[in-house]
Design an enzyme around this catalytic site. Structure first.
Site, short mmCIF file in Angstrom:
data_model
loop_
_atom_site.label_atom_id
_atom_site.label_comp_id
_atom_site.label_asym_id
_atom_site.label_seq_id
_atom_site.Cartn_x
_atom_site.Cartn_y
_atom_site.Cartn_z
N LYS A 135 -32.48 4.51 -10.19
CA LYS A 135 -32.48 4.94 -11.01
C LYS A 135 -32.60 5.63 -12.50
O LYS A 135 -33.16 5.14 -13.52
CB LYS A 135 -34.11 6.37 -10.59
CG LYS A 135 -35.74 5.78 -9.17
CD LYS A 135 -36.29 6.86 -9.22
CE LYS A 135 -37.09 6.29 -8.10
NZ LYS A 135 -38.42 7.21 -7.56
N LYS A 216 -40.02 -4.20 -4.36
CA LYS A 216 -41.37 -3.78 -3.68
C LYS A 216 -42.30 -3.69 -4.70
O LYS A 216 -41.70 -3.78 -5.72
CB LYS A 216 -40.59 -2.69 -3.20
CG LYS A 216 -41.56 -1.47 -2.77
CD LYS A 216 -41.13 -0.13 -2.03
CE LYS A 216 -41.72 0.48 -1.55
NZ LYS A 216 -41.40 2.41 -1.01
N LYS A 219 -46.00 1.10 -8.59
CA LYS A 219 -46.37 1.25 -9.48
C LYS A 219 -46.33 1.06 -10.48
O LYS A 219 -46.47 1.64 -11.84
CB LYS A 219 -47.42 2.94 -8.81
CG LYS A 219 -48.20 2.91 -7.90
CD LYS A 219 -48.76 3.74 -7.20
CE LYS A 219 -47.09 4.78 -6.31
NZ LYS A 219 -48.30 6.47 -6.43
#
Length: 350
Positions: A135, A216, A219
């Site tokens: 991230k 993956k 969202k």
């Protein structure tokens, strides 16, 4: 520590034992970020398992809205997304009369315990966290919260004397950190925390993007055809499954390395139908019928969830009421655990 539980005689005088100690049930805890509309990865990898757990264990589930603050966000959407996520949990079948469902920010002991645990965790441990590396990659500046949020996650878990934590493969490292912190804390100050264990779904623990099966389903990543949201109408689900990436050799077999797209569909099929991967694979020799049947069963499974969600949306005050009720129950447990931890580290009693 007998049976993974804090012995009653090590509790805090006047506070008594936690509910799970009293009735002897195993306690399950898990949380979900309030970062947008849930998708089938959330449902099959978490929500449906939680619904089953609530009937077998003393279950506590949390909308981890504080975690949503670790990256850039729209303040006007934080509360809205937390309510949206909670409404999907209830629509999926979580019963507030059976389990505890609450918002993380409503129980202040989460952040209070996180500080005690930050003073127990090490810089090196947090620096090795894979999700932080992913991230923060390419960003010149990242928040301290993004770096330390695995410790807050550990606090989320340890506050509830948790035995089992349903987690996806991508969260295993964070659970291991929580275990390490609990063991270290117990070693320094005496038995204080239950050391939790992971419970990983046998199938669909990590649902992949339908268009990019190397990553993956997420969202936070825009992939209109790659993500099936719980809000999707039947026609949309059928279209997304029909257009899902497979390969060109035409052989139906489960091989995540060489056939990631098809293997992802087989895993989703197995999870949705509650059949084994082997059974699903043996039932088809062509991609078309497999995709058609998968779309049909997804529509069958998800339509009642979507309909219950619509019913909850019709009463805007219902979800906040249920979360407030859950927070009271959660706080009763969390305050006991935090007080126990704060006293053993030497903080002044209030």
């Amino acid at each position: 520590m007998a049976n993974g539980r804090i012995p009653d005689d090590q509790g805090i005088p006047g506070l008594g034992a936690t509910p799970s100690i009293l009735h002897g049930m195993e306690r399950v805890f898990s949380g979900v970020q309030s970062s947008g509309a849930p998708h089938i990865g959330n449902y099959f990898g978490a929500f449906r398992q939680w619904v089953a757990d609530q009937h077998k264990a003393d279950s506590v589930f949390c909308v981890v809205d504080l975690h949503a603050l670790t990256i850039e966000h729209d303040p006007t959407q934080v509360g809205t997304r937390a309510l949206e996520t909670a409404s999907w949990l209830f629509a999926s079948g979580l019963d507030p009369e059976i389990c505890i469902v609450f918002a993380q920010s409503h129980v202040q002991e989460h952040t209070a315990l996180s500080w005690l645990l930050e003073c127990t965790a090490t810089f090196g441990e947090l620096r090795r966290m894979t999700q932080f590396k992913e991230k923060s990659k390419g960003n010149e500046s990242v928040s301290v919260g993004l770096f330390t949020y695995p410790v807050l996650m550990a606090a989320d878990i340890l506050l509830y004397d948790t035995n089992k934590v349903p987690v996806g493969d991508d969260q295993r490292q964070h659970l291991e950190l929580a275990r390490d912190i609990a063991i270290r804390f117990n070693g320094r100050y005496g038995d204080t925390f239950v050391v939790p264990e992971a419970a990983v779904p046998k199938v669909a623990a990590r649902v992949m993007d339908l268009q990019h099966p190397e990553r993956k389903m997420s969202k936070s990543v825009t992939s209109p055809l790659g993500t099936i949201d719980l809000i999707d109408e039947p026609d949309t689900i059928v279209q997304k499954i029909r257009k899902a990436v497979t390969d060109t050799d035409g052989e139906v077999r489960y091989d995540p390395e060489k056939k990631p797209g098809l293997s992802n569909l087989i895993e989703i099929f197995a999870a949705a139908s509650q059949r084994s991967i082997e059974d699903v694979t043996a039932s088809y020799d062509r991609y078309g019928p497999l995709k058609a049947d998968l779309a049909e069963i997804l529509v069958e499974v998800l339509t009642p969830v979507r309909e219950r969600h619509a019913e909850m949306q019709a009463d805007p005050g219902e979800v906040p009421r249920l979360l407030a009720k859950g927070a009271l129950k959660a706080r009763a447990i969390a305050s006991t655990t935090y007080l126990r931890a704060s006293r053993v580290v030497g903080l002044l009693a209030q």
